[in-house]
Design a protein around this motif. Sequence first.
Motif, PDB file in Angstrom:
ATOM      1  N   LYS A   1       0.225 -92.062  18.119  1.00  0.00           N
ATOM      2  CA  LYS A   1      -0.843 -91.065  18.206  1.00  0.00           C
ATOM      3  C   LYS A   1      -2.218 -91.724  18.112  1.00  0.00           C
ATOM      4  O   LYS A   1      -3.161 -91.343  18.818  1.00  0.00           O
ATOM      5  CB  LYS A   1      -0.672 -90.018  17.103  1.00  0.00           C
ATOM      6  N   GLN A   2      -2.337 -92.718  17.256  1.00  0.00           N
ATOM      7  CA  GLN A   2      -3.618 -93.380  17.072  1.00  0.00           C
ATOM      8  C   GLN A   2      -4.012 -94.203  18.300  1.00  0.00           C
ATOM      9  O   GLN A   2      -5.148 -94.133  18.774  1.00  0.00           O
ATOM     10  CB  GLN A   2      -3.554 -94.284  15.846  1.00  0.00           C
ATOM     11  N   VAL A   3      -3.072 -94.994  18.826  1.00  0.00           N
ATOM     12  CA  VAL A   3      -3.382 -95.896  19.934  1.00  0.00           C
ATOM     13  C   VAL A   3      -3.566 -95.153  21.250  1.00  0.00           C
ATOM     14  O   VAL A   3      -4.474 -95.455  22.038  1.00  0.00           O
ATOM     15  CB  VAL A   3      -2.278 -96.973  20.064  1.00  0.00           C
ATOM     16  N   PHE A   4      -2.716 -94.134  21.513  1.00  0.00           N
ATOM     17  CA  PHE A   4      -2.751 -93.462  22.817  1.00  0.00           C
ATOM     18  C   PHE A   4      -3.431 -92.090  22.781  1.00  0.00           C
ATOM     19  O   PHE A   4      -3.564 -91.434  23.808  1.00  0.00           O
ATOM     20  CB  PHE A   4      -1.326 -93.326  23.368  1.00  0.00           C
ATOM     21  N   GLY A   5      -3.826 -91.647  21.582  1.00  0.00           N
ATOM     22  CA  GLY A   5      -4.518 -90.372  21.491  1.00  0.00           C
ATOM     23  C   GLY A   5      -3.618 -89.169  21.685  1.00  0.00           C
ATOM     24  O   GLY A   5      -4.043 -88.151  22.233  1.00  0.00           O
ATOM     25  N   TYR A   6      -2.357 -89.260  21.223  1.00  0.00           N
ATOM     26  CA  TYR A   6      -1.391 -88.179  21.429  1.00  0.00           C
ATOM     27  C   TYR A   6      -1.272 -87.248  20.221  1.00  0.00           C
ATOM     28  O   TYR A   6      -0.368 -86.419  20.156  1.00  0.00           O
ATOM     29  CB  TYR A   6      -0.010 -88.744  21.759  1.00  0.00           C
ATOM     30  N   GLY A   7      -2.175 -87.395  19.250  1.00  0.00           N
ATOM     31  CA  GLY A   7      -2.147 -86.496  18.098  1.00  0.00           C
ATOM     32  C   GLY A   7      -3.060 -85.305  18.292  1.00  0.00           C
ATOM     33  O   GLY A   7      -3.899 -85.279  19.211  1.00  0.00           O
TER      34      GLY A   7
END
Length: 346
Positions: free
Chosen positions: A336-342
Amino acid sequence: MAKWGEGDPRWIVEERPDATNVNNWHWTEKNCTQWSKDKIRELLTGLTVEDDEVFCEIKELTKLEGEATANNRKAKLIFFYEFEIKGEWSGKMKSGDKKYNGKFEIPNLSEENDASEIDVNVTADKDTDEAYKIKEVMRKKGTSLIQEQLAKYINELKNEYSRDVIKPTKDNANVASSEKASGGVNKAKEEMNKMVISSSGSQSSNNLGVKINTKKLVLTEDFRCSVADLFNVLTNRELVQAFTGSPAILEFEKGGRFSLLNDYVTGEFVELVPEKKIVQKWRIKTWPAAHYSEATFEFEQKDDKTVLKLTQIGVPESEYDKTKEGWQMNYWGRIKQVFGYGDHYF
């Protein structure tokens, strides 16, 4: 830093007669798979089961899949074996000539079960009273005999075939040579048997090895992305390296191996259904040697998110909390942090 010539004695090769694996400190592994398959076939094929009225015989093994290893860690033997066995049997009433055929299955031959706990499922090809009577003899008496035969396999694996996994130290080699010269070979053999038994923590030949208490881990996590995107993150080497922050080995195919976080997480792919399911043979290196869990990832597309369900069976009970936390922090949180999936990135 140690001075030159004052290194850790575990690494000084002169202390071993063959100059390898000093003091048995390193983890070493012996592949026992082919020997195990040959031994199991030898013990089961042709096995007869009978009582006063019925005679049965195992004709052949039609499936024998799995693997077995013997491992030495700090002079302790740890065994891993897991096989699925299927076969065919035939039987008849002793008072007649008509033969009936059937099948049997052993789904759980593994180090997690004692020989007496091994399940044997028996079926008959015909649905008659006589066929049922014969099948019941095969099921009841046959199960006990099959368990006894597989106990012999386990015993030989741990007492005979795996004996050379623990290497002698220099001192042990000198003692063995002295004993052999004085006719003490049997004593050395007896001592090795004691070593095998003590490494398992049990005095029973059927209970040798390390029995690991395990738990089932189930986690569900939402990701603000498509199934295709999330599936790609977990199966593409460059993307895996991105969220783990370390080099990765990823052979994305059935039977392909993977290694993440500098070999901290290792295993292989068991089943792959694109954008639907991934099944992995999975372990972390702090677990007991050669013990693997089975991790199943299931993907479901919702309107605005992907729901990922992880079901992991065979997690060592002592490692359960750490494993759960690892998934949440090192996988879900990092993805979530690296790819912005949160949620806060969507």
